[in-house]
Motif scaffolding. Structure first.
Motif, PDB file in Angstrom:
ATOM      1  N   ARG A   1       0.888  -1.430  -0.096  1.00  0.00           N
ATOM      2  CA  ARG A   1       0.188  -0.279   0.574  1.00  0.00           C
ATOM      3  C   ARG A   1       0.525   1.070  -0.073  1.00  0.00           C
ATOM      4  O   ARG A   1       0.365   2.271  -0.004  1.00  0.00           O
ATOM      5  N   ARG A   2       2.258   0.965  -0.583  1.00  0.00           N
ATOM      6  CA  ARG A   2       2.736   2.371  -0.323  1.00  0.00           C
ATOM      7  C   ARG A   2       3.483   2.556  -1.655  1.00  0.00           C
ATOM      8  O   ARG A   2       2.890   2.027  -2.660  1.00  0.00           O
ATOM      9  N   GLN A   3       3.669   3.680  -1.825  1.00  0.00           N
ATOM     10  CA  GLN A   3       3.920   3.888  -3.230  1.00  0.00           C
ATOM     11  C   GLN A   3       5.525   3.280  -4.403  1.00  0.00           C
ATOM     12  O   GLN A   3       6.219   2.329  -3.660  1.00  0.00           O
ATOM     13  N   ILE A   4       5.300   3.035  -5.933  1.00  0.00           N
ATOM     14  CA  ILE A   4       6.057   2.561  -6.394  1.00  0.00           C
ATOM     15  C   ILE A   4       7.336   2.251  -6.346  1.00  0.00           C
ATOM     16  O   ILE A   4       8.009   1.124  -6.066  1.00  0.00           O
ATOM     17  N   LYS A   5       7.826   3.850  -6.021  1.00  0.00           N
ATOM     18  CA  LYS A   5       9.843   4.067  -5.993  1.00  0.00           C
ATOM     19  C   LYS A   5       9.935   3.573  -4.618  1.00  0.00           C
ATOM     20  O   LYS A   5      10.736   3.251  -4.715  1.00  0.00           O
ATOM     21  N   GLY A   6       9.278   3.675  -3.663  1.00  0.00           N
ATOM     22  CA  GLY A   6       9.307   2.947  -1.742  1.00  0.00           C
ATOM     23  C   GLY A   6       9.627   1.822  -2.230  1.00  0.00           C
ATOM     24  O   GLY A   6      10.783   0.980  -1.585  1.00  0.00           O
ATOM     25  N   ALA A   7       8.691   0.972  -2.395  1.00  0.00           N
ATOM     26  CA  ALA A   7       8.743  -0.293  -3.189  1.00  0.00           C
ATOM     27  C   ALA A   7      10.238  -1.369  -3.560  1.00  0.00           C
ATOM     28  O   ALA A   7      10.742  -2.275  -3.270  1.00  0.00           O
ATOM     29  N   LEU A   8      10.742  -0.891  -4.611  1.00  0.00           N
ATOM     30  CA  LEU A   8      11.524  -0.786  -5.546  1.00  0.00           C
ATOM     31  C   LEU A   8      12.669  -0.151  -4.726  1.00  0.00           C
ATOM     32  O   LEU A   8      14.024  -1.481  -4.994  1.00  0.00           O
ATOM     33  N   ARG A   9      12.666   0.563  -3.973  1.00  0.00           N
ATOM     34  CA  ARG A   9      13.661   0.096  -2.970  1.00  0.00           C
ATOM     35  C   ARG A   9      14.214  -0.453  -1.465  1.00  0.00           C
ATOM     36  O   ARG A   9      15.300  -0.179  -1.175  1.00  0.00           O
ATOM     37  N   ASP A  10      12.845  -1.339  -1.644  1.00  0.00           N
ATOM     38  CA  ASP A  10      13.049  -1.752  -0.439  1.00  0.00           C
ATOM     39  C   ASP A  10      13.835  -3.146  -0.714  1.00  0.00           C
ATOM     40  O   ASP A  10      13.223  -4.138  -0.974  1.00  0.00           O
ATOM     41  N   GLN A  11      14.328  -3.220  -0.219  1.00  0.00           N
ATOM     42  CA  GLN A  11      15.871  -4.573  -0.102  1.00  0.00           C
ATOM     43  C   GLN A  11      15.378  -5.459   0.422  1.00  0.00           C
ATOM     44  O   GLN A  11      15.552  -6.885   0.255  1.00  0.00           O
ATOM     45  N   LYS A  12      13.772  -5.721   1.033  1.00  0.00           N
ATOM     46  CA  LYS A  12      13.015  -6.741   2.341  1.00  0.00           C
ATOM     47  C   LYS A  12      12.896  -7.055   0.967  1.00  0.00           C
ATOM     48  O   LYS A  12      12.060  -8.627   1.082  1.00  0.00           O
ATOM     49  N   LEU A  13      12.639  -6.553   0.127  1.00  0.00           N
ATOM     50  CA  LEU A  13      11.481  -6.752  -0.855  1.00  0.00           C
ATOM     51  C   LEU A  13      11.671  -7.459  -2.399  1.00  0.00           C
ATOM     52  O   LEU A  13      11.592  -8.543  -2.806  1.00  0.00           O
ATOM     53  N   ILE A  14      12.950  -6.471  -2.766  1.00  0.00           N
ATOM     54  CA  ILE A  14      14.321  -6.803  -3.797  1.00  0.00           C
ATOM     55  C   ILE A  14      14.889  -6.352  -3.380  1.00  0.00           C
ATOM     56  O   ILE A  14      15.337  -4.751  -3.332  1.00  0.00           O
ATOM     57  N   ALA A  15      15.881  -6.971  -3.727  1.00  0.00           N
ATOM     58  CA  ALA A  15      17.344  -7.091  -3.257  1.00  0.00           C
ATOM     59  C   ALA A  15      18.343  -6.088  -4.094  1.00  0.00           C
ATOM     60  O   ALA A  15      18.013  -6.334  -5.905  1.00  0.00           O
ATOM     61  N   GLY A  16      18.632  -5.145  -3.869  1.00  0.00           N
ATOM     62  CA  GLY A  16      19.812  -4.290  -5.532  1.00  0.00           C
ATOM     63  C   GLY A  16      19.688  -3.527  -5.787  1.00  0.00           C
ATOM     64  O   GLY A  16      20.427  -2.728  -6.069  1.00  0.00           O
ATOM     65  N   VAL A  17      18.158  -2.621  -6.460  1.00  0.00           N
ATOM     66  CA  VAL A  17      17.751  -1.861  -7.185  1.00  0.00           C
ATOM     67  C   VAL A  17      17.974  -0.310  -5.848  1.00  0.00           C
ATOM     68  O   VAL A  17      17.570  -0.492  -3.922  1.00  0.00           O
ATOM     69  N   GLY A  18      18.295   0.307  -6.031  1.00  0.00           N
ATOM     70  CA  GLY A  18      18.684   2.055  -5.205  1.00  0.00           C
ATOM     71  C   GLY A  18      17.499   3.492  -5.470  1.00  0.00           C
ATOM     72  O   GLY A  18      16.208   2.861  -6.305  1.00  0.00           O
ATOM     73  N   ASN A  19      17.825   4.383  -5.829  1.00  0.00           N
ATOM     74  CA  ASN A  19      17.839   5.213  -6.116  1.00  0.00           C
ATOM     75  C   ASN A  19      17.516   6.004  -7.675  1.00  0.00           C
ATOM     76  O   ASN A  19      16.558   5.902  -7.919  1.00  0.00           O
ATOM     77  N   ALA A  20      18.561   5.421  -7.547  1.00  0.00           N
ATOM     78  CA  ALA A  20      18.507   5.812  -9.396  1.00  0.00           C
ATOM     79  C   ALA A  20      18.327   4.499 -10.330  1.00  0.00           C
ATOM     80  O   ALA A  20      17.165   5.187 -11.069  1.00  0.00           O
ATOM     81  N   TYR A  21      18.014   3.120  -9.822  1.00  0.00           N
ATOM     82  CA  TYR A  21      17.741   2.360 -10.811  1.00  0.00           C
ATOM     83  C   TYR A  21      16.717   2.404 -10.398  1.00  0.00           C
ATOM     84  O   TYR A  21      15.396   1.801 -12.255  1.00  0.00           O
ATOM     85  N   SER A  22      15.747   2.834  -9.315  1.00  0.00           N
ATOM     86  CA  SER A  22      14.154   3.019  -9.628  1.00  0.00           C
ATOM     87  C   SER A  22      13.544   4.105 -10.468  1.00  0.00           C
ATOM     88  O   SER A  22      12.851   3.888 -11.199  1.00  0.00           O
ATOM     89  N   ASP A  23      14.375   4.613 -10.362  1.00  0.00           N
ATOM     90  CA  ASP A  23      13.857   6.418 -11.251  1.00  0.00           C
ATOM     91  C   ASP A  23      14.631   5.645 -12.908  1.00  0.00           C
ATOM     92  O   ASP A  23      12.915   5.835 -13.376  1.00  0.00           O
ATOM     93  N   GLU A  24      15.120   4.690 -13.127  1.00  0.00           N
ATOM     94  CA  GLU A  24      15.588   4.031 -14.563  1.00  0.00           C
ATOM     95  C   GLU A  24      14.303   3.396 -14.784  1.00  0.00           C
ATOM     96  O   GLU A  24      13.762   2.876 -16.247  1.00  0.00           O
ATOM     97  N   ILE A  25      14.196   2.294 -14.156  1.00  0.00           N
ATOM     98  CA  ILE A  25      12.833   1.241 -14.180  1.00  0.00           C
ATOM     99  C   ILE A  25      11.609   2.442 -13.862  1.00  0.00           C
ATOM    100  O   ILE A  25      11.346   1.982 -15.279  1.00  0.00           O
ATOM    101  N   LEU A  26      10.868   3.049 -13.805  1.00  0.00           N
ATOM    102  CA  LEU A  26       9.946   4.108 -13.585  1.00  0.00           C
ATOM    103  C   LEU A  26       9.751   4.509 -14.698  1.00  0.00           C
ATOM    104  O   LEU A  26       8.646   4.534 -15.746  1.00  0.00           O
ATOM    105  N   HIS A  27      11.032   5.004 -15.516  1.00  0.00           N
ATOM    106  CA  HIS A  27      10.537   6.360 -16.548  1.00  0.00           C
ATOM    107  C   HIS A  27      10.384   4.666 -17.397  1.00  0.00           C
ATOM    108  O   HIS A  27       9.749   5.279 -18.922  1.00  0.00           O
ATOM    109  N   ALA A  28      11.358   3.752 -17.695  1.00  0.00           N
ATOM    110  CA  ALA A  28      11.218   3.043 -18.853  1.00  0.00           C
ATOM    111  C   ALA A  28       9.641   2.174 -18.840  1.00  0.00           C
ATOM    112  O   ALA A  28       9.230   1.984 -19.992  1.00  0.00           O
ATOM    113  N   ALA A  29       8.903   2.523 -18.000  1.00  0.00           N
ATOM    114  CA  ALA A  29       7.360   1.800 -17.527  1.00  0.00           C
ATOM    115  C   ALA A  29       6.605   2.978 -17.840  1.00  0.00           C
ATOM    116  O   ALA A  29       5.285   2.694 -18.098  1.00  0.00           O
TER     117      ALA A  29
END
Length: 286
Positions: free
Chosen positions: A158-186
């Motif tokens: 129930r949180r914003q997708i940017k925060g979910a992608l950066r959560d290391q307990k949810l998905i390992a390895g994605v941080g601030n930069a690549y979450s921006d890139e992923i969301l732009h690509a999507a």
């Protein structure tokens, strides 16, 4: 901060340069980086490196069953030296935190810039003894990380997708930069709630996640450790590019600032042309 692609490239580089070689000296210069004390770092001395692994953003150097695990955090880095300086490093206020020397005279330094010290080094018998490793979610580039797995992770979020992608307990390895890139690509707003994603949204985001990270890893593969930061920056399309034209549509890339970070996005590609609320930056971008 180094993220999955850069850490994977460092893993690849170190595997080529460390495996089969003996560690002759481990010299902590900034004691604060050591997060474990038993075994001592000197227990690695005389051991031969047998493997180098990555766990999310953690690097893991396996020396015959004893592991040197490090997290570079925001300002840490690994600097490879074809020939280490003679004599022990001098403790002081410089960036050097830890030095590892090989029998060949080669080795590497772990350094950290700035005043906020978050670089972490662990010496353990099992990487799972490192709390951050034990809490990691699945690796998004693993063969087992399919779209169904991704959908299950986001289900009920129930949180914003940017925060979910950066959560290391949810998905390992994605941080601030690549979450921006992923969301732009999507073509997706960073403020979109994960719980509102449709199956088509999940499919689009999954494809963007895998493609963005895979392409970044391929760009970084074979790049020397000292050039990885520049390679990362050159490959980013929106992150860190506030005020520049979007490479897809030409609109101006905008920013939302927080107390200790910021995100970048394209209004046309991601938010239907509407700028996201940002009290700190709105005056500059009118």
């Amino acid at each position: 901060m180094p993220e999955l692609p850069e850490v994977e490239a460092l893993r690849d580089f170190l595997a080529d340069h460390l495996v089969g070689r003996e560690i002759v000296r481990v010299l902590p210069v900034a004691i604060s980086v050591l997060k474990t004390y038993d075994p001592a770092p000197t227990a690695l001395e005389g051991r031969t490196v047998t493997a180098v692994a990555r766990h999310g953003k953690f690097l893991d150097i396996d020396a015959g069953g004893l592991h040197l695990v490090t997290h570079l955090a925001r300002a840490g880095w690994l600097q490879w030296k074809d020939r280490l300086p003679d004599g022990p490093p001098k403790p002081g206020k410089g960036p050097l935190a830890l030095r590892v020397a090989l029998e060949t005279g080669e080795g590497f330094d772990l350094t950290e810039a700035g005043t906020t010290k978050k670089l972490a080094v662990y010496v353990v018998h099992d990487p799972e003894e490192v709390p951050g490793v034990a809490r990691l979610g699945p690796d998004p580039l693993a063969d087992t990380f399919d779209e169904r797995t991704f959908a299950a992770l986001l289900d009920g979020e129930r949180r914003q997708i940017k925060g979910a992608l950066r959560d290391q307990k949810l998905i390992a390895g994605v941080g601030n930069a690549y979450s921006d890139e992923i969301l732009h690509a999507a073509r997706m707003s960073p403020f979109k709630l994960a719980a509102t994603l449709t199956p088509d949204d999940v499919h689009t985001l999954y494809e963007a996640l895998r493609t963005t990270l895979t392409e970044a890893v391929e760009r970084s593969r074979g790049v020397a450790a000292g050039r990885l930061k520049a390679e990362k920056k050159s490959g980013l399309r929106v992150h860190g590019r506030t005020g520049e034209p979007c490479p897809v549509c030409g609109d101006t890339i905008r920013e939302v600032s927080f107390s200790d970070s910021s995100l970048q996005y394209c209004p046309t590609c991601q938010t239907g042309g509407k700028p996201l609320a940002d009290r700190r930056m709105s005056r500059l971008l009118k």
